[in-house]
Design an enzyme around this catalytic site. Structure first.
Site, PDB file in Angstrom:
ATOM      1  N   HIS A 169      16.257  -2.577 -23.039  1.00 19.92           N
ATOM      2  CA  HIS A 169      15.825  -3.230 -21.805  1.00 19.92           C
ATOM      3  C   HIS A 169      16.909  -4.164 -21.273  1.00 19.92           C
ATOM      4  O   HIS A 169      17.611  -4.827 -22.042  1.00 19.92           O
ATOM      5  CB  HIS A 169      14.563  -4.059 -22.057  1.00 19.92           C
ATOM      6  N   CYS A 243      18.909  -0.141 -17.568  1.00 21.38           N
ATOM      7  CA  CYS A 243      18.608  -0.006 -16.144  1.00 21.38           C
ATOM      8  C   CYS A 243      19.523  -0.879 -15.301  1.00 21.38           C
ATOM      9  O   CYS A 243      19.999  -1.927 -15.745  1.00 21.38           O
ATOM     10  CB  CYS A 243      17.154  -0.387 -15.873  1.00 21.38           C
ATOM     11  N   ARG A 252      21.030   3.829 -13.855  1.00 19.03           N
ATOM     12  CA  ARG A 252      21.392   3.521 -15.234  1.00 19.03           C
ATOM     13  C   ARG A 252      22.833   3.017 -15.299  1.00 19.03           C
ATOM     14  O   ARG A 252      23.719   3.547 -14.628  1.00 19.03           O
ATOM     15  CB  ARG A 252      21.236   4.755 -16.134  1.00 19.03           C
TER      16      ARG A 252
END
Length: 261
Positions: A169, A243, A252
């Site tokens: 993340h 991300c 990405r």
């Protein structure tokens, strides 16, 4: 006329009451939404980051205890090295790196034992001060939302030929990969496993690609969306994906490194 005046006042009072109720409802909904945002962005972040660091300490304690068992008791006629404490610090418990970047007798890319979503390694990025557990799989709830880096299924293991590919993340849930955009060529990416250490060196960065660009995690990583980015020869690679831009999952960001010989 008196009756009509009272009717107008009553309608006006009813309108004011409805407007006041609507305003109160709007404020209440706004407060609830704000609390949800705080919970998602701040509280889950703290929870996941704390749990991830505890997982790192747990892995390092286990590794230290195994090294102590393997070393055996000290000789009775000569003072041996001190055994690790029962609660070693992060730096003391980390496996010592071998000169070649891998420990003698190790088997690069060996399949870790245990559940698919269980942490089995630790990723260290000195430039970012990052220490994060690595687990098998990229399931959101079972791995990534715990603040772990997830090992893409089907990609190479640490230290092996091929591409050891990880996801993490960038925002919320510990956000371990939030600042990987700050990495530069030459930075170290260190992967510790039980009794082994593999040191990769950042080589290339792809600032933006689509979520379906599977070429970035191929054995020889090369973007299929932007073919000018990537590698052309077999080797031992590491890939970090997250991300981008921040607080969005539209694209990405990719960082590649190669195993130090």
């Amino acid at each position: 006329m008196v009756v009509q005046g009272r009717g107008r006042r009553a309608r006006r009072a009813g309108l004011v009451g409805a407007m006041w109720a609507t305003a109160e409802l709007t404020v209440t909904v706004g407060v609830v939404m704000l609390l949800l945002v705080v919970h998602q962005v701040w509280w889950t972040n703290r929870q996941a980051a704390a749990a991830a660091q505890e997982q790192v300490r747990s892995l390092e304690r286990d590794w230290a205890m195994e090294r102590a068992r393997d070393d055996g008791p000290p000789s009775s006629d000569a003072p041996g090295p001190s055994l690790p404490s029962s609660s070693p610090s992060s730096s003391a418990a980390a496996p010592a790196p071998a000169p070649s970047g891998r420990a003698a007798g190790s088997r690069p890319g060996a399949e870790p034992s245990g559940a698919r979503d269980r942490a089995y390694a630790v990723l260290r990025i000195p430039r970012l001060g990052l220490v994060v557990p690595v687990a098998q799989g990229i399931d959101k709830r079972a791995v990534l939302d715990k603040g772990y880096a997830g090992h893409y299924p089907g990609t190479a293991g640490p230290g092996a030929q091929g591409n050891f590919a990880l996801a993490g993340h960038r925002n919320t849930h510990g956000e371990p990969f939030r600042y990987i955009n700050r990495l530069r060529a030459g930075d170290e990416l260190i992967v510790d496993m039980r009794g082994r250490r593999y040191t990769y060196v950042v080589g290339k960065i792809l600032g933006e690609t689509t979520e379906r660009d599977t070429g970035v995690i191929a054995p020889v990583p090369r973007s299929v969306v932007k073919p000018q980015h990537g590698y052309g020869e077999p080797g031992a690679y590491i890939t970090l994906t997250t991300c981008t831009p921040e607080y969005s999952s539209k694209y990405r960001l990719v960082v590649w490194g190669t195993l130090r010989p």
